[in-house]
Design a protein around this motif. Structure first.
Motif, PDB file in Angstrom:
ATOM      1  N   GLN A  72      -5.025  -2.049  -4.184  1.00 54.59           N
ATOM      2  CA  GLN A  72      -5.946  -0.980  -4.565  1.00 54.59           C
ATOM      3  C   GLN A  72      -7.388  -1.374  -4.279  1.00 54.59           C
ATOM      4  OE1 GLN A  72      -5.289   2.258  -5.607  1.00 54.59           O
ATOM      5  NE2 GLN A  72      -7.488   2.375  -5.171  1.00 54.59           N
ATOM      6  N   ILE A  90      -8.114  -0.869  -0.715  1.00 54.97           N
ATOM      7  CA  ILE A  90      -8.344   0.560  -0.463  1.00 54.97           C
ATOM      8  C   ILE A  90      -9.768   0.936  -0.869  1.00 54.97           C
ATOM      9  CG2 ILE A  90      -7.671   2.893  -1.170  1.00 54.97           C
ATOM     10  CD1 ILE A  90      -4.785   1.774  -1.456  1.00 54.97           C
ATOM     11  N   GLU A 144      -6.517   5.167   7.048  1.00 56.26           N
ATOM     12  CA  GLU A 144      -5.458   4.157   7.071  1.00 56.26           C
ATOM     13  C   GLU A 144      -5.618   3.189   8.240  1.00 56.26           C
ATOM     14  OE1 GLU A 144      -1.782   6.299   6.855  1.00 56.26           O
ATOM     15  OE2 GLU A 144      -2.170   7.006   4.817  1.00 56.26           O
ATOM     16  N   ALA A 180       0.831  -1.207   0.000  1.00 58.76           N
ATOM     17  CA  ALA A 180       0.000   0.000   0.000  1.00 58.76           C
ATOM     18  C   ALA A 180       0.865   1.257   0.000  1.00 58.76           C
ATOM     19  CB  ALA A 180      -0.920   0.001   1.221  1.00 58.76           C
ATOM     20  N   LEU A 218      -2.854   7.624   1.534  1.00 63.71           N
ATOM     21  CA  LEU A 218      -3.984   6.899   0.972  1.00 63.71           C
ATOM     22  C   LEU A 218      -5.267   7.725   1.060  1.00 63.71           C
ATOM     23  CD1 LEU A 218      -3.289   3.349   2.444  1.00 63.71           C
ATOM     24  CD2 LEU A 218      -2.417   4.378   0.333  1.00 63.71           C
TER      25      LEU A 218
END
Length: 277
Positions: free
Chosen positions: A261, A264, A214, A174, A210
């Motif tokens: 991804q 996320i 997180e 990440a 990000l």
């Protein structure tokens, strides 16, 4: 400094030569191959930072090659016997040897106002914890290189869809680009471990902030992989998500099927419903 080569025997025990005895409880296996030490020292890109912290230098087989680089090198070592050896044999490290537990020490005490890279031949028993601490301090650590048990190194570098892909893979990837560099055989250590080792490099992504929460990402990833054979619809029940969200196709997959991804993206979907992270 005389270096033992090849298979470990009482005749080439470092302690018998006035050196440092490997301590099992510290997970110590001293690297004895100079070529491998040189390769590890060269595994960092050596650009974008001027400070380097070596973890667990032992008797300095890697340290001496790092001292040849144009950087400010500090070392952190918990073993008192190794610290004494380094002080006696590496005068260039005067004032730069930190007799501390890396996992408990505040790294800002070493490089308070500047980024630094991490490198080392890491003890197997704390290697994953070293990675997690690096992730916690990622704003200060643009690069990381080191030797792990081979299967751990492969796990960190594993792509999604791989059976070894897991929590470490997702979280390291990440924030960092992970590269598996080379494999190291047991016979170049004294005493030799029972498994092969692997060297990897983590280079921090240019955009490592990000778009999701997180802390919630960490919780989602860890929760998902705790029951890795289940679909996310079942493994993430702890979040008490509404049925309409759980009908999303992503919840029908297992955690190893999701890229970093996608994790996320999943966290962004969960975020509005997460009362507390």
């Amino acid at each position: 400094m005389k270096k033992s080569k090849g298979k470990y025997t009482p005749q080439n025990d470092p302690a018998a030569e006035g050196e440092v005895r490997a301590k099992k409880h510290l997970g110590q296996h001293f690297l004895t191959d100079e070529n491998v030490a040189q390769k590890i020292a060269d595994s960092l890109t050596w650009s974008g930072f001027k400070n380097v912290l070596e973890i667990g230098p032992g008797m300095g087989v890697l340290t001496k090659y790092l001292l040849k680089k144009d950087v400010d090198l500090h070392v952190i070592e918990i073993d008192r016997e190794s610290v004494a050896f380094l002080k006696e044999n590496y005068p260039d490290l005067s004032g730069k040897i930190h007799e501390e537990d890396f996992l408990k020490y505040d790294l800002k005490n070493i490089f308070p106002d500047a980024p630094f890279a991490i490198i080392g031949n890491f003890p197997y028993n704390i290697s994953t914890q070293i990675v997690f601490k690096t992730l916690e301090n990622r704003e200060d650590i643009p690069e990381f290189s080191g030797m792990f048990q081979k299967e751990v190194a492969q796990r960190i570098a594993a792509p999604h869809g791989n059976k070894t892909y897991g929590i470490l893979s997702v979280l390291a990837q990440a924030f960092y680009e992970v590269t598996y560099l080379f494999t190291v055989p047991p016979e170049v250590f004294n005493p030799p471990p029972k498994v092969e080792s692997g060297v990897i490099r983590l280079k921090r992504k240019e955009n490592y902030s990000l778009p999701c929460n997180e802390k919630l990402l960490f919780k989602v990833v860890k929760t998902a992989f705790q029951q890795r054979r289940k679909t996310l619809r079942n493994s993430l029940k702890i979040f008490q998500l509404p049925d309409n969200l759980r009908e999303d196709a992503i919840f029908g997959q297992r955690p190893e099927q999701l890229s970093t991804q996608q994790f996320i993206d999943l966290t962004l979907k969960i975020e509005p419903y997460a009362i507390s992270t």
